[in-house]
Write an enzyme that holds these catalytic residues in place. Structure first.
Site, PDB file in Angstrom:
ATOM      1  N   ARG A 168       0.831  -1.224   0.000  1.00 32.39           N
ATOM      2  CA  ARG A 168       0.000   0.000   0.000  1.00 32.39           C
ATOM      3  C   ARG A 168       0.860   1.266   0.000  1.00 32.39           C
ATOM      4  O   ARG A 168       0.515   2.265   0.644  1.00 32.39           O
ATOM      5  CB  ARG A 168      -0.952   0.018   1.202  1.00 32.39           C
ATOM      6  CG  ARG A 168      -1.975  -1.112   1.235  1.00 32.39           C
ATOM      7  CD  ARG A 168      -2.910  -1.038   0.045  1.00 32.39           C
ATOM      8  NE  ARG A 168      -4.014  -1.971   0.159  1.00 32.39           N
ATOM      9  CZ  ARG A 168      -3.996  -3.225  -0.327  1.00 32.39           C
ATOM     10  NH1 ARG A 168      -2.935  -3.690  -0.962  1.00 32.39           N
ATOM     11  NH2 ARG A 168      -5.054  -4.008  -0.204  1.00 32.39           N
ATOM     12  N   SER A 243     -10.920  -0.723   2.245  1.00 34.78           N
ATOM     13  CA  SER A 243     -10.278  -0.691   3.579  1.00 34.78           C
ATOM     14  C   SER A 243      -9.934   0.749   3.937  1.00 34.78           C
ATOM     15  O   SER A 243      -9.252   1.424   3.167  1.00 34.78           O
ATOM     16  CB  SER A 243      -8.980  -1.495   3.577  1.00 34.78           C
ATOM     17  OG  SER A 243      -9.198  -2.807   3.151  1.00 34.78           O
ATOM     18  N   GLU A 339      -5.458   4.168   5.105  1.00 34.89           N
ATOM     19  CA  GLU A 339      -5.069   3.811   3.739  1.00 34.89           C
ATOM     20  C   GLU A 339      -5.661   4.819   2.763  1.00 34.89           C
ATOM     21  O   GLU A 339      -5.066   5.183   1.757  1.00 34.89           O
ATOM     22  CB  GLU A 339      -5.574   2.405   3.392  1.00 34.89           C
ATOM     23  CG  GLU A 339      -5.121   1.960   2.021  1.00 34.89           C
ATOM     24  CD  GLU A 339      -6.021   0.950   1.368  1.00 34.89           C
ATOM     25  OE1 GLU A 339      -6.913   1.369   0.597  1.00 34.89           O
ATOM     26  OE2 GLU A 339      -5.838  -0.256   1.619  1.00 34.89           O
TER      27      GLU A 339
HETATM   28  P1  FAD Z   1      -8.417   7.885  -6.625  1.00 40.16           P
HETATM   29  O1  FAD Z   1      -9.191   7.521  -5.405  1.00 40.16           O
HETATM   30  O2  FAD Z   1      -9.028   8.818  -7.578  1.00 40.16           O
HETATM   31  O3  FAD Z   1      -6.995   8.466  -6.186  1.00 40.16           O
HETATM   32  C1  FAD Z   1      -6.209   7.774  -5.222  1.00 40.16           C
HETATM   33  C2  FAD Z   1      -4.873   8.532  -5.069  1.00 40.16           C
HETATM   34  O4  FAD Z   1      -4.123   8.405  -6.281  1.00 40.16           O
HETATM   35  C3  FAD Z   1      -5.040  10.032  -4.850  1.00 40.16           C
HETATM   36  O5  FAD Z   1      -4.016  10.450  -3.979  1.00 40.16           O
HETATM   37  C4  FAD Z   1      -4.834  10.641  -6.244  1.00 40.16           C
HETATM   38  O6  FAD Z   1      -4.333  11.959  -6.173  1.00 40.16           O
HETATM   39  C5  FAD Z   1      -3.823   9.691  -6.852  1.00 40.16           C
HETATM   40  N1  FAD Z   1      -3.956   9.516  -8.308  1.00 40.16           N
HETATM   41  C6  FAD Z   1      -5.011   8.958  -8.957  1.00 40.16           C
HETATM   42  N2  FAD Z   1      -4.763   8.876 -10.263  1.00 40.16           N
HETATM   43  C7  FAD Z   1      -3.533   9.384 -10.469  1.00 40.16           C
HETATM   44  C8  FAD Z   1      -2.705   9.577 -11.622  1.00 40.16           C
HETATM   45  N3  FAD Z   1      -3.090   9.214 -12.852  1.00 40.16           N
HETATM   46  N4  FAD Z   1      -1.485  10.155 -11.453  1.00 40.16           N
HETATM   47  C9  FAD Z   1      -1.058  10.515 -10.224  1.00 40.16           C
HETATM   48  N5  FAD Z   1      -1.794  10.363  -9.099  1.00 40.16           N
HETATM   49  C10 FAD Z   1      -3.011   9.794  -9.224  1.00 40.16           C
HETATM   50  N6  FAD Z   1      -7.432  -1.240  -3.136  1.00 40.16           N
HETATM   51  C11 FAD Z   1      -6.585  -2.305  -3.124  1.00 40.16           C
HETATM   52  O7  FAD Z   1      -5.360  -2.133  -3.191  1.00 40.16           O
HETATM   53  N7  FAD Z   1      -7.060  -3.579  -3.028  1.00 40.16           N
HETATM   54  C12 FAD Z   1      -8.375  -3.849  -2.944  1.00 40.16           C
HETATM   55  O8  FAD Z   1      -8.765  -5.008  -2.862  1.00 40.16           O
HETATM   56  C13 FAD Z   1      -9.287  -2.755  -2.965  1.00 40.16           C
HETATM   57  N8  FAD Z   1     -10.613  -2.967  -2.863  1.00 40.16           N
HETATM   58  C14 FAD Z   1     -11.476  -1.923  -2.867  1.00 40.16           C
HETATM   59  C15 FAD Z   1     -12.840  -2.178  -2.768  1.00 40.16           C
HETATM   60  C16 FAD Z   1     -13.760  -1.143  -2.774  1.00 40.16           C
HETATM   61  C17 FAD Z   1     -15.237  -1.439  -2.679  1.00 40.16           C
HETATM   62  C18 FAD Z   1     -13.299   0.196  -2.890  1.00 40.16           C
HETATM   63  C19 FAD Z   1     -14.274   1.325  -2.931  1.00 40.16           C
HETATM   64  C20 FAD Z   1     -11.934   0.468  -2.971  1.00 40.16           C
HETATM   65  C21 FAD Z   1     -11.010  -0.593  -2.950  1.00 40.16           C
HETATM   66  N9  FAD Z   1      -9.618  -0.376  -3.037  1.00 40.16           N
HETATM   67  C22 FAD Z   1      -8.757  -1.443  -3.057  1.00 40.16           C
HETATM   68  C23 FAD Z   1      -9.082   1.003  -3.081  1.00 40.16           C
HETATM   69  C24 FAD Z   1      -9.062   1.630  -4.499  1.00 40.16           C
HETATM   70  O9  FAD Z   1      -9.954   0.993  -5.356  1.00 40.16           O
HETATM   71  C25 FAD Z   1      -7.662   1.617  -5.112  1.00 40.16           C
HETATM   72  O10 FAD Z   1      -6.758   2.313  -4.284  1.00 40.16           O
HETATM   73  C26 FAD Z   1      -7.652   2.257  -6.511  1.00 40.16           C
HETATM   74  O11 FAD Z   1      -6.395   2.037  -7.124  1.00 40.16           O
HETATM   75  C27 FAD Z   1      -7.930   3.755  -6.481  1.00 40.16           C
HETATM   76  O12 FAD Z   1      -8.107   4.170  -7.827  1.00 40.16           O
HETATM   77  P2  FAD Z   1      -8.842   5.519  -8.173  1.00 40.16           P
HETATM   78  O13 FAD Z   1      -8.671   5.752  -9.631  1.00 40.16           O
HETATM   79  O14 FAD Z   1     -10.221   5.498  -7.665  1.00 40.16           O
HETATM   80  O15 FAD Z   1      -7.946   6.557  -7.364  1.00 40.16           O
HETATM   81  N1  EPU Z   2     -11.288  -9.983   9.970  1.00 42.09           N
HETATM   82  C1  EPU Z   2     -12.079  -9.986  11.110  1.00 42.09           C
HETATM   83  N2  EPU Z   2     -13.175  -9.166  11.116  1.00 42.09           N
HETATM   84  C2  EPU Z   2     -13.495  -8.368  10.082  1.00 42.09           C
HETATM   85  C3  EPU Z   2     -12.684  -8.367   8.937  1.00 42.09           C
HETATM   86  C4  EPU Z   2     -11.573  -9.179   8.907  1.00 42.09           C
HETATM   87  O1  EPU Z   2     -11.806 -10.686  12.072  1.00 42.09           O
HETATM   88  O2  EPU Z   2     -14.516  -7.672  10.181  1.00 42.09           O
HETATM   89  C5  EPU Z   2     -10.096 -10.864   9.952  1.00 42.09           C
HETATM   90  C6  EPU Z   2     -10.445 -12.314   9.552  1.00 42.09           C
HETATM   91  O3  EPU Z   2      -9.606 -13.157  10.309  1.00 42.09           O
HETATM   92  C7  EPU Z   2     -10.036 -12.378   8.093  1.00 42.09           C
HETATM   93  C8  EPU Z   2      -8.833 -11.436   8.072  1.00 42.09           C
HETATM   94  O4  EPU Z   2      -9.183 -10.397   8.983  1.00 42.09           O
HETATM   95  O5  EPU Z   2      -9.669 -13.678   7.728  1.00 42.09           O
HETATM   96  C9  EPU Z   2      -8.530 -10.842   6.702  1.00 42.09           C
HETATM   97  O6  EPU Z   2      -9.702 -10.268   6.151  1.00 42.09           O
HETATM   98  P1  EPU Z   2      -9.877 -10.107   4.567  1.00 42.09           P
HETATM   99  O7  EPU Z   2      -9.502 -11.367   3.907  1.00 42.09           O
HETATM  100  O8  EPU Z   2     -11.222  -9.561   4.316  1.00 42.09           O
HETATM  101  O9  EPU Z   2      -8.752  -9.092   4.159  1.00 42.09           O
HETATM  102  P2  EPU Z   2      -8.229  -7.746   4.832  1.00 42.09           P
HETATM  103  O10 EPU Z   2      -6.882  -8.013   5.398  1.00 42.09           O
HETATM  104  O11 EPU Z   2      -9.237  -7.153   5.730  1.00 42.09           O
HETATM  105  C10 EPU Z   2      -6.956  -6.962   2.713  1.00 42.09           C
HETATM  106  C11 EPU Z   2      -6.876  -5.709   1.898  1.00 42.09           C
HETATM  107  C12 EPU Z   2      -8.055  -5.642   0.941  1.00 42.09           C
HETATM  108  C13 EPU Z   2      -8.016  -6.847   0.019  1.00 42.09           C
HETATM  109  C14 EPU Z   2      -8.105  -8.101   0.874  1.00 42.09           C
HETATM  110  C15 EPU Z   2      -7.972  -9.375   0.059  1.00 42.09           C
HETATM  111  C16 EPU Z   2      -5.695  -4.095   3.240  1.00 42.09           C
HETATM  112  C17 EPU Z   2      -5.765  -2.861   4.045  1.00 42.09           C
HETATM  113  N3  EPU Z   2      -6.842  -4.550   2.756  1.00 42.09           N
HETATM  114  O12 EPU Z   2      -8.091  -6.819   3.537  1.00 42.09           O
HETATM  115  O13 EPU Z   2      -7.913  -4.469   0.138  1.00 42.09           O
HETATM  116  O14 EPU Z   2      -9.095  -6.826  -0.895  1.00 42.09           O
HETATM  117  O15 EPU Z   2      -7.025  -8.095   1.851  1.00 42.09           O
HETATM  118  O16 EPU Z   2      -6.658  -9.574  -0.318  1.00 42.09           O
HETATM  119  O17 EPU Z   2      -4.606  -4.618   3.022  1.00 42.09           O
HETATM  120  C18 EPU Z   2      -8.435  -2.144   0.085  1.00 42.09           C
HETATM  121  O18 EPU Z   2      -7.214  -1.938   0.101  1.00 42.09           O
HETATM  122  O19 EPU Z   2      -9.262  -1.222   0.002  1.00 42.09           O
HETATM  123  C19 EPU Z   2      -8.926  -3.524   0.162  1.00 42.09           C
HETATM  124  C20 EPU Z   2     -10.217  -3.823   0.180  1.00 42.09           C
END
Ligand code: FAD
Ligand code: EPU
Length: 354
Positions: A168, A243, A339
């Site tokens: 991240r 997250s 994050e």
């Molecule tokens: P934005 O939110 O628009 O911007 C994020 C940051 O990047 C800001 O600081 C912005 O200034 C900068 N930025 C954006 N585009 C550019 C560019 N072209 N050049 C320079 N800077 C830029 N993230 C994960 O890693 N894993 C996950 O599993 C995950 N699951 C998600 C699930 C949900 C339901 C949601 C809502 C979010 C999740 N995210 C996850 C977070 C998010 O989707 C990612 O961080 C994604 O890459 C953000 O993209 P965005 O285009 O929306 O960026």
């Molecule tokens: N857990 C709990 N309670 C909860 C949620 C999670 O106890 O309410 C514990 C459980 O033991 C579970 C573990 O946490 O097994 C891990 O949970 P999960 O698999 O949902 O993943 P996470 O660690 O919570 C991370 C990333 C996610 C990514 C998933 C899958 C971060 C901050 N988040 O979540 O990314 O999708 O793993 O790889 O690293 C994001 O960055 O926005 C995001 C959604």
């Protein structure tokens, strides 16, 4: 609409549809950046504002009610590829929707990003926090990117090492924060002899439950989508940014002391010095899971996801995040780090001091 430096800027533009928290935010100025030709005049335009923000899909930002500056929305669409032996080299524009890129790769039988299905946002933001899910990180397929430096007015190329991609994190969240616009990048996918990553326990067991012994790209893609839909809220229905905090990485000795007290605490040993703890577990243990205070709360299926049930403002979300952070610190001695990018210079500090 105003034309400034040959660029069309919308004044007081609503951002509600530009952020997945669904916050009713407004931008003082808004520019859609759809071609590289617009970049030349951009530094001068930006200089006429007090502040500016680069925005992709808005899925990892917490916007203020009014953003008193220029929002530059990166919408550069481009997608091409060429074969190189058994690899596929893909060039993707910063504005391409990430999940559409993953779907395109899967449809064409290109492997490497199927575990990253359904992550919202644009491709240009993927390197910013080195997006990751289900055992795979963006850095696993990344070759290099091109970015426009707003200070020098020139294009630069950054390779894997220069981007400093980590959990991240990247150079774009640190030294280069707000200094460059990522316009496009190159990824290396596999055209054949795919190496699947099934290291994430939940993915493996999901495939087993579906009785898929030898998964193909499509099986992994579908399974990841199913798992995600079972525990993450759809931003179209419930405002969220995934997250809210990072999973804390603790020195082994500190984590082991906690494990003595909480033997059931889930943890992942990263190496002999570091252990990662799921923040969702810490938050759930503090009683926040599924609990709402007014319009905001922690999602009932994933405590790490903060929710806007509708009508919340940035301060409501930050206040809730602050309560979560404080309680987790009091109980476990761990300071959770956001994050999500909180787009308001001092909002977080101010609220935490209240
Ligand atoms: P934005 O939110 O628009 O911007 C994020 C940051 O990047 C800001 O600081 C912005 O200034 C900068 N930025 C954006 N585009 C550019 C560019 N072209 N050049 C320079 N800077 C830029 N993230 C994960 O890693 N894993 C996950 O599993 C995950 N699951 C998600 C699930 C949900 C339901 C949601 C809502 C979010 C999740 N995210 C996850 C977070 C998010 O989707 C990612 O961080 C994604 O890459 C953000 O993209 P965005 O285009 O929306 O960026
Ligand atoms: N857990 C709990 N309670 C909860 C949620 C999670 O106890 O309410 C514990 C459980 O033991 C579970 C573990 O946490 O097994 C891990 O949970 P999960 O698999 O949902 O993943 P996470 O660690 O919570 C991370 C990333 C996610 C990514 C998933 C899958 C971060 C901050 N988040 O979540 O990314 O999708 O793993 O790889 O690293 C994001 O960055 O926005 C995001 C959604």
């Amino acid at each position: 609409m105003q034309t400034k430096n040959n660029l069309m800027v919308k004044v007081n533009h609503p951002l509600k549809n530009h952020n997945t928290f669904g916050l009713d935010s407004t931008a003082g100025g808004y520019l859609r950046l759809s071609s590289e030709g617009q970049l030349e005049s951009l530094p001068e335009l930006i200089a006429s504002y007090d502040d500016f923000l680069i925005l992709g899909g808005g899925s990892n930002v917490l916007l203020p009610d009014f953003y008193d500056g220029l929002v530059v929305h990166v919408d550069i669409q481009r997608l091409s590829h060429r074969m190189s032996g058994k690899d596929v080299l893909v060039n993707v524009g910063g504005g391409v929707n990430w999940h559409q890129l993953v779907s395109w790769a899967v449809e064409n039988g290109f492997g490497g990003i199927e575990n990253l299905a359904l992550i919202p946002g644009r491709s240009g933001a993927a390197p910013i926090q080195n997006i990751g899910a289900y055992g795979v990180e963006f850095k696993d397929v990344f070759i290099c990117l091109r970015a426009f430096n707003l200070e020098t007015g020139k294009f630069e190329v950054y390779d894997r090492e220069e981007c400093q991609l980590a959990y991240r994190d990247s150079i774009f969240k640190n030294e280069l924060k707000g200094k460059v616009i990522i316009t496009d990048m190159w990824l290396r996918l596999s055209g054949r002899d795919h190496q699947f990553n099934l290291s994430y326990g939940g993915l493996k067991s999901h495939l087993e439950k579906k009785k898929i012994g030898h998964p193909e790209i499509e099986d992994i893609f579908q399974s990841v989508i199913e798992i995600r839909m079972s525990k993450l809220p759809d931003p179209a229905e419930l405002g969220n940014a995934g997250s809210f905090f990072k999973n804390p990485v603790l020195p082994s000795r500190k984590a082991e002391a906690l494990l003595n007290e909480y033997p059931e605490m889930p943890h992942y040993v990263l190496d002999d010095q570091n252990i990662k703890i799921p923040a969702g577990w810490l938050i759930e243990q503090c009683g926040f899971k599924g609990k709402y205070s007014g319009k905001v709360g922690c999602y009932e299926k994933q405590a790490l996801v903060l929710i806007n049930r509708g009508g919340a403002g940035a301060v409501d979300l930050v206040t809730h995040a602050g309560s979560v952070q404080k309680k987790v610190e009091d109980k476990f001695g761990i300071l959770l780090e956001p994050e999500v990018n909180i787009i308001h210079p001092h909002l977080y500090d101010q609220v935490l001091k209240m």
